[in-house]
Design an enzyme around this catalytic site. Structure first.
Site, PDB file in Angstrom:
ATOM      1  N   HIS A 175       0.850  -1.206   0.000  1.00 42.47           N
ATOM      2  CA  HIS A 175       0.000   0.000   0.000  1.00 42.47           C
ATOM      3  C   HIS A 175       0.880   1.249   0.000  1.00 42.47           C
ATOM      4  O   HIS A 175       0.708   2.153  -0.820  1.00 42.47           O
ATOM      5  CB  HIS A 175      -0.920  -0.011   1.227  1.00 42.47           C
ATOM      6  CG  HIS A 175      -1.700   1.253   1.428  1.00 42.47           C
ATOM      7  ND1 HIS A 175      -3.053   1.341   1.180  1.00 42.47           N
ATOM      8  CD2 HIS A 175      -1.322   2.491   1.820  1.00 42.47           C
ATOM      9  CE1 HIS A 175      -3.464   2.569   1.421  1.00 42.47           C
ATOM     10  NE2 HIS A 175      -2.426   3.299   1.820  1.00 42.47           N
ATOM     11  N   GLU A 176       1.814   1.289   0.927  1.00 40.66           N
ATOM     12  CA  GLU A 176       2.644   2.495   1.067  1.00 40.66           C
ATOM     13  C   GLU A 176       3.512   2.719  -0.161  1.00 40.66           C
ATOM     14  O   GLU A 176       3.635   3.840  -0.657  1.00 40.66           O
ATOM     15  CB  GLU A 176       3.500   2.394   2.329  1.00 40.66           C
ATOM     16  CG  GLU A 176       2.697   2.497   3.619  1.00 40.66           C
ATOM     17  CD  GLU A 176       1.902   3.795   3.712  1.00 40.66           C
ATOM     18  OE1 GLU A 176       2.386   4.837   3.238  1.00 40.66           O
ATOM     19  OE2 GLU A 176       0.786   3.765   4.243  1.00 40.66           O
ATOM     20  N   HIS A 179       1.795   4.276  -3.046  1.00 37.80           N
ATOM     21  CA  HIS A 179       1.704   5.742  -3.015  1.00 37.80           C
ATOM     22  C   HIS A 179       2.868   6.343  -3.811  1.00 37.80           C
ATOM     23  O   HIS A 179       2.726   7.396  -4.436  1.00 37.80           O
ATOM     24  CB  HIS A 179       1.731   6.264  -1.579  1.00 37.80           C
ATOM     25  CG  HIS A 179       0.401   6.189  -0.889  1.00 37.80           C
ATOM     26  ND1 HIS A 179      -0.749   6.720  -1.443  1.00 37.80           N
ATOM     27  CD2 HIS A 179       0.027   5.657   0.295  1.00 37.80           C
ATOM     28  CE1 HIS A 179      -1.765   6.501  -0.618  1.00 37.80           C
ATOM     29  NE2 HIS A 179      -1.326   5.858   0.443  1.00 37.80           N
ATOM     30  N   TYR A 190      -4.048  14.577  -2.958  1.00 37.09           N
ATOM     31  CA  TYR A 190      -4.415  13.812  -1.765  1.00 37.09           C
ATOM     32  C   TYR A 190      -5.512  14.515  -0.972  1.00 37.09           C
ATOM     33  O   TYR A 190      -5.350  14.892   0.181  1.00 37.09           O
ATOM     34  CB  TYR A 190      -3.172  13.573  -0.905  1.00 37.09           C
ATOM     35  CG  TYR A 190      -3.304  12.375   0.017  1.00 37.09           C
ATOM     36  CD1 TYR A 190      -3.414  11.086  -0.508  1.00 37.09           C
ATOM     37  CD2 TYR A 190      -3.325  12.537   1.382  1.00 37.09           C
ATOM     38  CE1 TYR A 190      -3.542   9.996   0.314  1.00 37.09           C
ATOM     39  CE2 TYR A 190      -3.453  11.443   2.226  1.00 37.09           C
ATOM     40  CZ  TYR A 190      -3.561  10.174   1.676  1.00 37.09           C
ATOM     41  OH  TYR A 190      -3.691   9.083   2.512  1.00 37.09           O
ATOM     42  N   GLU A 199      -5.829   6.659  -2.314  1.00 34.54           N
ATOM     43  CA  GLU A 199      -5.858   5.661  -1.245  1.00 34.54           C
ATOM     44  C   GLU A 199      -6.306   4.298  -1.775  1.00 34.54           C
ATOM     45  O   GLU A 199      -5.743   3.261  -1.424  1.00 34.54           O
ATOM     46  CB  GLU A 199      -6.825   6.108  -0.139  1.00 34.54           C
ATOM     47  CG  GLU A 199      -6.166   6.843   0.986  1.00 34.54           C
ATOM     48  CD  GLU A 199      -5.013   6.052   1.580  1.00 34.54           C
ATOM     49  OE1 GLU A 199      -5.208   4.885   1.951  1.00 34.54           O
ATOM     50  OE2 GLU A 199      -3.914   6.604   1.673  1.00 34.54           O
ATOM     51  N   ASP A 272      -9.416  13.875   7.772  1.00 31.09           N
ATOM     52  CA  ASP A 272      -8.808  12.828   6.942  1.00 31.09           C
ATOM     53  C   ASP A 272      -8.702  13.280   5.474  1.00 31.09           C
ATOM     54  O   ASP A 272      -9.044  12.537   4.560  1.00 31.09           O
ATOM     55  CB  ASP A 272      -9.628  11.527   7.075  1.00 31.09           C
ATOM     56  CG  ASP A 272      -9.034  10.359   6.306  1.00 31.09           C
ATOM     57  OD1 ASP A 272      -7.802  10.332   6.120  1.00 31.09           O
ATOM     58  OD2 ASP A 272      -9.813   9.478   5.882  1.00 31.09           O
ATOM     59  N   HIS A 277      -9.447   8.043   3.489  1.00 34.37           N
ATOM     60  CA  HIS A 277      -9.407   6.643   3.930  1.00 34.37           C
ATOM     61  C   HIS A 277     -10.810   6.090   4.162  1.00 34.37           C
ATOM     62  O   HIS A 277     -10.961   4.938   4.538  1.00 34.37           O
ATOM     63  CB  HIS A 277      -8.620   6.489   5.229  1.00 34.37           C
ATOM     64  CG  HIS A 277      -7.160   6.775   5.114  1.00 34.37           C
ATOM     65  ND1 HIS A 277      -6.633   8.028   5.293  1.00 34.37           N
ATOM     66  CD2 HIS A 277      -6.115   5.964   4.816  1.00 34.37           C
ATOM     67  CE1 HIS A 277      -5.322   7.978   5.131  1.00 34.37           C
ATOM     68  NE2 HIS A 277      -4.977   6.745   4.837  1.00 34.37           N
TER      69      HIS A 277
HETATM   70 ZN   LIG Z   1      -2.408   5.339   2.101  1.00 37.85          ZN
END
Ligand SMILES: [Zn+2]
Length: 358
Positions: A175-176, A179, A190, A199, A272, A277
């Protein structure tokens, strides 16, 4: 927004969303509240620091001369519970596993991410050009997060009360790092819907990295993000569920998973980054529906369509869900003609309430 090195926006993406940490930080038990509060403060600091360094112009890291583009170039550092990055170098590419399981998991997770992008999509690392993959583990004390700071991965050990070691779920690593892929390609803003797409793409490819590593078909996969990350006392199985958004956890401390599966549940919030998210549950579920309708390995057809949209050049940085959906229709036709893939894509977006003709 200031243009940064290479024209990229500043990026700072954590895996645990602020709504979870906010809730924890308000808990009456200091053993739960303090790590969450400290993590939020640390994240705020890193976010600001990141913005400053990217505006000034962070040094770009070139692959070492002679490095093969079809092999990862990984370096793992140990921050030794401090916050200075990257920390002490503890494992280089090609060296044997050491005694620290966290270091070994980070190394394997970076390798698995590199492998999926290369084998499934012929992409050479995060930037498509053999970018070395760096990660720091044991970041800070009781740090309840993991993040990609635009240049490297950083993993906390978790507080042991709510979160365990952040290198445990391979999809969190994927996931990271995704990005990073998004940063180098569509560079989705974002915030709001483009942020939720950003996301979601990280969840999609994070889950695909796990499925590819385990050799699972769409039917066999758990479609969870962060399985194994929550401590035993937490009532929940993961951070998010792509199969059933909103059902990943329901806990007296963490509260209930707030993700909607369809546009009927779309959440308008200023928190957020505009619910990045939270509303990511909608495109996440659309991907799950396409992959399950097609069966087999999700990275081959559904993943290919999503990858084509992410990297194809037509996805604007301020794209809304409907823009993205329309591009998946185009990509499905371009890649697979007017077959079952196209039908699966059209049906999935209809099921989650996103129009495909914008
Ligand atoms: Zn993320």
């Amino acid at each position: 927004m200031t243009k940064t090195n290479g024209g990229f926006e500043p990026v700072f993406c954590t895996v645990v969303p602020p709504h979870i940490l906010d809730k924890l930080a308000q808990h009456e038990d200091p053993a739960l509240a303090n790590p969450a509060r400290k993590t939020l403060e640390r994240d705020a600091y890193e976010r600001t620091h990141r913005r400053l360094t990217t505006v000034i112009g962070a040094p770009t890291v070139a692959p070492p001369a002679g490095a093969a583009a079809d092999k990862p170039h990984r370096t793992i550092y140990d921050a030794r519970h401090h916050t200075d990055l990257p920390g002490k170098k503890v494992r280089a590419e090609g060296s044997d596993p050491g005694k620290d399981a966290t270091v070994n998991r980070a190394y394997a997770g970076l390798g698995a991410t590199f492998e999926l992008y290369l084998k499934a999509y012929e992409r050479h690392s995060i930037d498509g050009n053999g970018l070395p993959l760096n990660a720091s583990v044991h970041y800070d004390k009781d740090y309840n997060n993991a993040f990609w700071n635009g240049e490297q991965m950083v993993f906390g050990d978790g507080d042991g009360e709510i979160f365990l070691d952040f290198t445990i779920p391979i999809d969190v690593i994927g996931h990271e790092l995704t990005h990073g892929v998004t940063q180098y390609t569509a560079n989705l803003t974002y915030f709001g819907q483009p942020g939720a797409l950003n996301e979601s793409l990280s969840d999609v490819f994070g889950s695909l990295i796990k499925q590819y590593t385990l050799g699972q078909t769409a039917v066999e996969a758990d479609w969870l993000i962060g399985a194994g990350l929550l401590a035993p006392r937490v009532t929940g199985k993961a951070l998010r569920s792509m199969k059933e958004p909103g059902t990943a956890y329901d806990d007296d401390v963490l509260g209930k998973d707030p993700q909607p599966a369809t546009m009927d549940g779309f959440v308008r919030t200023g928190r957020d980054n505009g619910g990045v998210h939270i509303n990511s549950g909608i495109p996440n579920h659309a991907f799950y529906l396409v992959a399950s309708a097609l069966g087999g390995n999700a990275w081959e057809k559904a993943g290919q369509i999503w990858y084509d949209v992410l990297t194809g050049g037509a996805l604007k940085k301020d794209a809304l869900f409907a823009d993205f959906a329309a591009l998946t229709v185009t990509a499905a036709k371009a890649r697979f003609n007017e077959g079952e893939e196209l039908q699966a894509v059209l049906k999935a977006w209809e099921q989650v309430g996103v129009p495909t003709s914008s």
